[in-house]
Design an enzyme around this catalytic site. Sequence first.
Site, PDB file in Angstrom:
ATOM      1  N   CYS A 104     -12.608 -42.959 -29.019  1.00  0.00           N
ATOM      2  CA  CYS A 104     -13.744 -42.029 -29.073  1.00  0.00           C
ATOM      3  C   CYS A 104     -14.384 -41.876 -27.688  1.00  0.00           C
ATOM      4  CB  CYS A 104     -14.789 -42.521 -30.081  1.00  0.00           C
ATOM      5  SG  CYS A 104     -16.207 -41.406 -30.147  1.00  0.00           S
ATOM      6  N   LYS A 143      -6.162 -46.643 -32.826  1.00  0.00           N
ATOM      7  CA  LYS A 143      -6.064 -45.269 -32.317  1.00  0.00           C
ATOM      8  C   LYS A 143      -6.655 -45.253 -30.914  1.00  0.00           C
ATOM      9  CE  LYS A 143      -6.835 -40.508 -33.590  1.00  0.00           C
ATOM     10  NZ  LYS A 143      -8.059 -40.077 -32.898  1.00  0.00           N
ATOM     11  N   ASN A 204      -0.240 -37.934 -31.074  1.00  0.00           N
ATOM     12  CA  ASN A 204      -1.346 -37.074 -31.520  1.00  0.00           C
ATOM     13  C   ASN A 204      -1.803 -36.133 -30.411  1.00  0.00           C
ATOM     14  OD1 ASN A 204      -4.815 -37.536 -31.608  1.00  0.00           O
ATOM     15  ND2 ASN A 204      -3.789 -36.244 -33.087  1.00  0.00           N
TER      16      ASN A 204
HETATM   17  C1  LIG Z   1     -14.901 -32.947 -34.252  1.00  0.00           C
HETATM   18  C2  LIG Z   1     -13.959 -34.096 -34.011  1.00  0.00           C
HETATM   19  C3  LIG Z   1     -14.276 -35.346 -34.527  1.00  0.00           C
HETATM   20  C4  LIG Z   1     -13.413 -36.434 -34.280  1.00  0.00           C
HETATM   21  N1  LIG Z   1     -13.723 -37.657 -34.821  1.00  0.00           N
HETATM   22  C5  LIG Z   1     -12.855 -38.691 -34.667  1.00  0.00           C
HETATM   23  C6  LIG Z   1     -13.075 -39.941 -35.314  1.00  0.00           C
HETATM   24  O1  LIG Z   1     -14.035 -40.130 -36.077  1.00  0.00           O
HETATM   25  N2  LIG Z   1     -12.178 -40.939 -35.068  1.00  0.00           N
HETATM   26  C7  LIG Z   1     -11.079 -40.765 -34.253  1.00  0.00           C
HETATM   27  O2  LIG Z   1     -10.298 -41.682 -34.070  1.00  0.00           O
HETATM   28  N3  LIG Z   1     -10.842 -39.585 -33.657  1.00  0.00           N
HETATM   29  C8  LIG Z   1     -11.677 -38.557 -33.856  1.00  0.00           C
HETATM   30  N4  LIG Z   1     -11.395 -37.338 -33.299  1.00  0.00           N
HETATM   31  C9  LIG Z   1     -10.141 -37.167 -32.539  1.00  0.00           C
HETATM   32  C10 LIG Z   1      -9.006 -36.675 -33.453  1.00  0.00           C
HETATM   33  O3  LIG Z   1      -8.673 -37.658 -34.415  1.00  0.00           O
HETATM   34  C11 LIG Z   1      -7.739 -36.344 -32.631  1.00  0.00           C
HETATM   35  O4  LIG Z   1      -7.366 -37.488 -31.919  1.00  0.00           O
HETATM   36  C12 LIG Z   1      -7.959 -35.182 -31.650  1.00  0.00           C
HETATM   37  O5  LIG Z   1      -8.681 -34.122 -32.252  1.00  0.00           O
HETATM   38  C13 LIG Z   1      -6.646 -34.648 -31.116  1.00  0.00           C
HETATM   39  O6  LIG Z   1      -5.796 -34.244 -32.169  1.00  0.00           O
HETATM   40  P1  LIG Z   1      -5.669 -32.689 -32.643  1.00  0.00           P
HETATM   41  O7  LIG Z   1      -5.342 -31.882 -31.416  1.00  0.00           O
HETATM   42  O8  LIG Z   1      -4.548 -32.696 -33.655  1.00  0.00           O
HETATM   43  O9  LIG Z   1      -6.981 -32.297 -33.216  1.00  0.00           O
HETATM   44  C14 LIG Z   1     -12.231 -36.253 -33.513  1.00  0.00           C
HETATM   45  C15 LIG Z   1     -11.933 -34.984 -33.025  1.00  0.00           C
HETATM   46  C16 LIG Z   1     -12.753 -33.911 -33.271  1.00  0.00           C
HETATM   47  C17 LIG Z   1     -12.374 -32.553 -32.732  1.00  0.00           C
END
Ligand SMILES: Cc1cc2nc3c(=O)[nH]c(=O)nc-3n(C[C@H](O)[C@H](O)[C@H](O)COP(=O)(O)O)c2cc1C
Length: 314
Positions: A104, A143, A204
Amino acid sequence: MRNKGVSIGKVRLASNAVFAPMAGYSDLGARYLARLYGAGLTCSEMVSAKGLIYANKETRTLLEKTKIETPFAAQLFTSSPECMDKAVRLLPEGIDIVDINMGCPAPKIVKNGEGSALLNDPVLAGEIVAAAVGASSRPVTVKMRLGFAMGDFKADVLAKAVEKAGASAVTVHGRYREQMYAGSVDLGKIRAVRDAVGITLFANGDVRSFRDYERTLEMTKADGVMIGRGALGHYGLFAEIAGITVDRTPYEDISLQVEYLKKLYPERVVVNLMKHHVCAYAAGMAGVAKEIREKVHKAASFAELQAVVDGYFR
Ligand SMILES: Cc1cc2nc3c(=O)[nH]c(=O)nc-3n(C[C@H](O)[C@H](O)[C@H](O)COP(=O)(O)O)c2cc1C
């Protein structure tokens, strides 16, 4: 490429495409749909280990899951091995995997040494994982991102440290903390993590289509892919990957999401959560996406939001 599923320790996932935790987005309605469409795993939004220890009501709500979410992961964050130990012992029934957030980027998390701050402290990260592993028999996963400062690749070292501490899988978001969500993902660096560890690896970042899924697996040699934003309003992507047919309309999906959210939250919260989701569905509707977004943002009550949904999706 045939999807043969994947294992996380003793837990078997039917599909190797899993739904990403996303605070404010991967609520239980969204997760229900992801599973209905064949996602192999769903995970809670990030939950504070301290919140769990102090029996915070919101924290408990974040750990509620739907009946089809088995297996299910709870994601915890902390910078303290002691807190991790206590929190894991307090997790409710029905949680099959403990995931630890080391990615995060939010300043309020990083300033406490949590989330992506742990990318710079593999020793402490290993202690946190060891505490989680020792506190229950559930597989523990981590993660993470590629590193903290742009270009300062740390994920290989961190992944090795958490593997040594007993983690069963790692998920790597192919961006540095400094990038937040901008710029492109570096799949070559995720591949370097593949070469560093033998445990299950999920790649990811920016998977929005079946082609992206295939390309991500090809380039990283990961065992599976985690999909976040690309699945919002587009849960059919999981069905395509799992090789199943799910015959549902966006209207039916939106209605189901609302039904699940209403079980947990007051109307005001349901409206705010659904605004994001309705905009995500609208994104794929050429010509009217902007118009829908504007109307959705103006909606002040559930009835007003429902009128927009009825007008464009029914
Ligand atoms: C609005 C938002 C909230 C997120 N909250 C979390 C979270 O609570 N825990 C986490 O590990 N990653 C969180 N992420 C990251 C996502 O899990 C992911 O790693 C990131 O969006 C990249 O993947 P994507 O391109 O498929 O969205 C968040 C991402 C976004 C956009």
